[in-house]
Design a protein around this motif. Structure first.
Motif, PDB file in Angstrom:
ATOM      1  N   ALA A 224       0.843  -1.201   0.000  1.00  0.00           N
ATOM      2  CA  ALA A 224       0.000   0.000   0.000  1.00  0.00           C
ATOM      3  C   ALA A 224       0.879   1.252   0.000  1.00  0.00           C
ATOM      4  O   ALA A 224       0.532   2.264  -0.623  1.00  0.00           O
ATOM      5  CB  ALA A 224      -0.920  -0.001   1.216  1.00  0.00           C
ATOM      6  N   LEU A 225       2.023   1.176   0.703  1.00  0.00           N
ATOM      7  CA  LEU A 225       2.974   2.292   0.681  1.00  0.00           C
ATOM      8  C   LEU A 225       3.406   2.595  -0.749  1.00  0.00           C
ATOM      9  O   LEU A 225       3.448   3.755  -1.167  1.00  0.00           O
ATOM     10  CB  LEU A 225       4.195   1.964   1.542  1.00  0.00           C
ATOM     11  N   THR A 226       3.712   1.551  -1.508  1.00  0.00           N
ATOM     12  CA  THR A 226       4.165   1.770  -2.885  1.00  0.00           C
ATOM     13  C   THR A 226       3.023   2.209  -3.795  1.00  0.00           C
ATOM     14  O   THR A 226       3.267   2.657  -4.917  1.00  0.00           O
ATOM     15  CB  THR A 226       4.797   0.487  -3.471  1.00  0.00           C
ATOM     16  N   PHE A 227       1.769   2.096  -3.341  1.00  0.00           N
ATOM     17  CA  PHE A 227       0.622   2.537  -4.133  1.00  0.00           C
ATOM     18  C   PHE A 227       0.292   4.009  -3.897  1.00  0.00           C
ATOM     19  O   PHE A 227      -0.570   4.574  -4.592  1.00  0.00           O
ATOM     20  CB  PHE A 227      -0.600   1.670  -3.804  1.00  0.00           C
ATOM     21  N   LYS A 228       0.952   4.631  -2.946  1.00  0.00           N
ATOM     22  CA  LYS A 228       0.695   6.047  -2.690  1.00  0.00           C
ATOM     23  C   LYS A 228       1.024   6.922  -3.904  1.00  0.00           C
ATOM     24  O   LYS A 228       0.240   7.808  -4.252  1.00  0.00           O
ATOM     25  CB  LYS A 228       1.457   6.507  -1.444  1.00  0.00           C
ATOM     26  N   PRO A 229       2.177   6.703  -4.578  1.00  0.00           N
ATOM     27  CA  PRO A 229       2.424   7.484  -5.806  1.00  0.00           C
ATOM     28  C   PRO A 229       1.382   7.203  -6.891  1.00  0.00           C
ATOM     29  O   PRO A 229       1.027   8.097  -7.663  1.00  0.00           O
ATOM     30  CB  PRO A 229       3.819   7.020  -6.251  1.00  0.00           C
ATOM     31  N   TYR A 230       0.879   5.963  -6.952  1.00  0.00           N
ATOM     32  CA  TYR A 230      -0.167   5.559  -7.905  1.00  0.00           C
ATOM     33  C   TYR A 230      -1.406   6.421  -7.697  1.00  0.00           C
ATOM     34  O   TYR A 230      -1.925   7.049  -8.631  1.00  0.00           O
ATOM     35  CB  TYR A 230      -0.470   4.076  -7.662  1.00  0.00           C
ATOM     36  N   LEU A 231      -1.890   6.461  -6.434  1.00  0.00           N
ATOM     37  CA  LEU A 231      -3.108   7.214  -6.131  1.00  0.00           C
ATOM     38  C   LEU A 231      -2.867   8.725  -6.133  1.00  0.00           C
ATOM     39  O   LEU A 231      -3.777   9.502  -6.458  1.00  0.00           O
ATOM     40  CB  LEU A 231      -3.660   6.780  -4.776  1.00  0.00           C
ATOM     41  N   ASN A 232      -1.656   9.126  -5.781  1.00  0.00           N
ATOM     42  CA  ASN A 232      -1.323  10.551  -5.790  1.00  0.00           C
ATOM     43  C   ASN A 232      -1.430  11.114  -7.205  1.00  0.00           C
ATOM     44  O   ASN A 232      -2.028  12.178  -7.429  1.00  0.00           O
ATOM     45  CB  ASN A 232       0.091  10.755  -5.250  1.00  0.00           C
ATOM     46  N   GLN A 233      -0.871  10.399  -8.164  1.00  0.00           N
ATOM     47  CA  GLN A 233      -0.952  10.844  -9.558  1.00  0.00           C
ATOM     48  C   GLN A 233      -2.397  10.819 -10.042  1.00  0.00           C
ATOM     49  O   GLN A 233      -2.861  11.755 -10.698  1.00  0.00           O
ATOM     50  CB  GLN A 233      -0.094   9.939 -10.441  1.00  0.00           C
ATOM     51  N   LEU A 234      -3.112   9.750  -9.702  1.00  0.00           N
ATOM     52  CA  LEU A 234      -4.507   9.610 -10.116  1.00  0.00           C
ATOM     53  C   LEU A 234      -5.358  10.732  -9.517  1.00  0.00           C
ATOM     54  O   LEU A 234      -6.224  11.301 -10.199  1.00  0.00           O
ATOM     55  CB  LEU A 234      -5.025   8.242  -9.666  1.00  0.00           C
ATOM     56  N   GLY A 235      -5.096  11.055  -8.243  1.00  0.00           N
ATOM     57  CA  GLY A 235      -5.855  12.105  -7.569  1.00  0.00           C
ATOM     58  C   GLY A 235      -5.618  13.475  -8.166  1.00  0.00           C
ATOM     59  O   GLY A 235      -6.555  14.264  -8.346  1.00  0.00           O
ATOM     60  N   LYS A 236      -4.376  13.769  -8.489  1.00  0.00           N
ATOM     61  CA  LYS A 236      -4.058  15.068  -9.087  1.00  0.00           C
ATOM     62  C   LYS A 236      -4.674  15.210 -10.473  1.00  0.00           C
ATOM     63  O   LYS A 236      -5.103  16.305 -10.874  1.00  0.00           O
ATOM     64  CB  LYS A 236      -2.541  15.247  -9.153  1.00  0.00           C
ATOM     65  N   GLU A 237      -4.716  14.112 -11.218  1.00  0.00           N
ATOM     66  CA  GLU A 237      -5.247  14.159 -12.579  1.00  0.00           C
ATOM     67  C   GLU A 237      -6.773  14.215 -12.609  1.00  0.00           C
ATOM     68  O   GLU A 237      -7.366  14.792 -13.526  1.00  0.00           O
ATOM     69  CB  GLU A 237      -4.764  12.939 -13.373  1.00  0.00           C
TER      70      GLU A 237
END
Length: 421
Positions: A224-237
């Motif tokens: 889940a820690l490594t998924f933070k950049p995944y969701l961070n990019q998705l959230g910003k977009e």
């Protein structure tokens, strides 16, 4: 089970006890010295031949060769002892402790560097040569001079060595980062650490932080820690934010039974995170959960969390991503693919436990997002467009998470249903 065996102290204690007891001076020992010595050597040779990698060693089995050595030591007058006590063999004994200290780090470094456990014949000879060379240097420049020190000089030298060891441990990681030219985002977890495990400082918020509609929470383990950049990019977009708490090995989930966490240091970390987890879960509208592997151990925690969820909450479980059979950073030596290294990687994708999936699907407020349909994203694993996307054998790096988000993020967006009223 207690596994602490500081500096192999039990083995050393056998020698200390034999030396202090002076058992070799007993009449019965002197009379039977040849037999004791012979039996000791036979047991020692048998240990060398019969103890294998699958043997429970060190452990109680370590007593067998140690007692065999003890039988030899208490039989100094035996002819067999006199043969093995010639000057050349005795010299090997003198430097043996230095050899003992050096052989393992040399072997470990070589294995670490090459990502391979077994040695070829040439590598074995090289390791032996390096071990003997290092042992001789440390024996004559450190060990022997150190023995001659007394009083203040002895303690002063001890203090200097202790300080040097502390500095070496403290600066190793910093030195590693400065020596390599690989950016940190490719080789270590580098995003969202302030809301993770032993690094935890506070609950972090990522994505579009101006978003204030639904309160989204990400929980889980190191995956889940490594998924933070995944969701961070998705959230910003796509205009949403999420809050997060994660933890190594034991996921940041509520209701994990403390008795499940065997190691005290892990329990201490979880106990520190637990109040934050419960607070965040209570106030979340949507909870995203990701953990490595099948997750059997968290069955009770998941069931209890679903049972205690409110009718307004939605809990979304996200499938795990593939892992590798080796560390690609060590194998490739760089974050850009080296075509000269013909390295094959075995991909493993562990699916969620069927019982847990049944629990998830059987609850009206929970759902499961299966990203395995996008497995072709990992066709060139551990690379994406010749760029490294794993920082070790089982974790996406920041680059990999962001690229995977671009490829499969729409599936997560569908599950969030942020546009629904």
């Amino acid at each position: 089970m207690v596994k602490i065996r500081l500096a192999r102290s039990p083995e050393f204690f056998i020698g200390v006890i034999l030396a202090l007891s002076r058992v070799e001076e007993l009449t019965i020992i002197k009379k039977n010295a040849p037999i004791l010595s012979f039996v000791g050597i036979i047991i020692l040779l048998a240990s060398a031949l019969l103890l294998t990698e699958s043997s429970l060693f060190p452990g109680l089995l370590a007593l067998i060769p140690c007692l065999a050595i003890g039988l030899i030591l208490i039989s100094p007058a035996a002819k067999l002892n006199q043969i093995i006590a010639n000057k050349k063999i005795a010299y090997i004994g003198e430097i043996s402790y230095s050899i003992y200290l050096w052989h393992w780090p040399i072997m470990a470094f070589y294995r670490y560097y090459n990502e391979r456990y077994e040695f070829t014949l040439a590598e074995t000879l090289l390791v032996v040569a390096l071990t003997i060379t290092a042992s001789l240097i440390s024996y004559y420049l450190i060990e022997k001079p150190f023995r001659r020190k007394e009083g203040f000089k002895f303690y002063a030298l001890m203090a200097v060595l202790a300080i040097l060891n502390i500095f070496m441990i403290y600066f190793t990681l910093h030195a590693k980062r400065r020596i390599t030219d690989i950016p940190e985002r490719y080789i270590i977890p580098s995003f969202g650490l302030q809301s993770h495990g032993r690094f935890f400082e506070h609950v972090e918020v990522f994505g579009d932080t101006t978003y204030a509609n639904k309160r989204i929470l990400l929980l889980g383990d190191s995956h889940a820690l490594t998924f933070k950049p995944y969701l961070n990019q998705l959230g910003k977009e796509h205009g949403f934010s999420f809050r997060t708490v994660t933890n190594d090995e034991y996921p940041a989930l509520p209701f994990i039974e403390h008795r499940q966490i065997v190691e005290k240091k892990n329990l201490d970390v979880y106990l520190h995170l637990e109040p934050y987890i419960h607070t965040e879960v209570k106030s979340a509208d949507i909870i995203l959960i990701l953990f490595a592997g099948e997750g059997k151990r968290w069955k009770n925690s998941i069931q209890k969390m679903l049972d205690k969820s409110t009718a307004q909450q939605r809990i979304i479980f996200i499938s795990d991503y593939p892992s590798l059979d080796r560390n690609p950073v060590r194998s490739n030596k760089h974050f850009i693919k080296d075509p000269s290294r013909n390295i094959s990687y075995k991909l493993t994708l562990t699916k969620i436990d069927p019982d847990i999936l049944t629990i998830i699907n059987g609850h009206p407020n929970s759902s499961y997002v299966d990203l395995s349909a996008y497995i072709d994203f990992f066709k060139d694993i551990p690379f994406h467009n010749d760029t490294l996307m794993y920082y070790d054998g089982s974790h996406l790096n920041e680059f990999g998470a962001e690229r995977f988000s671009t490829y499969s993020g729409h599936k997560i967006l569908e599950s969030l249903k942020l546009n629904d009223q």
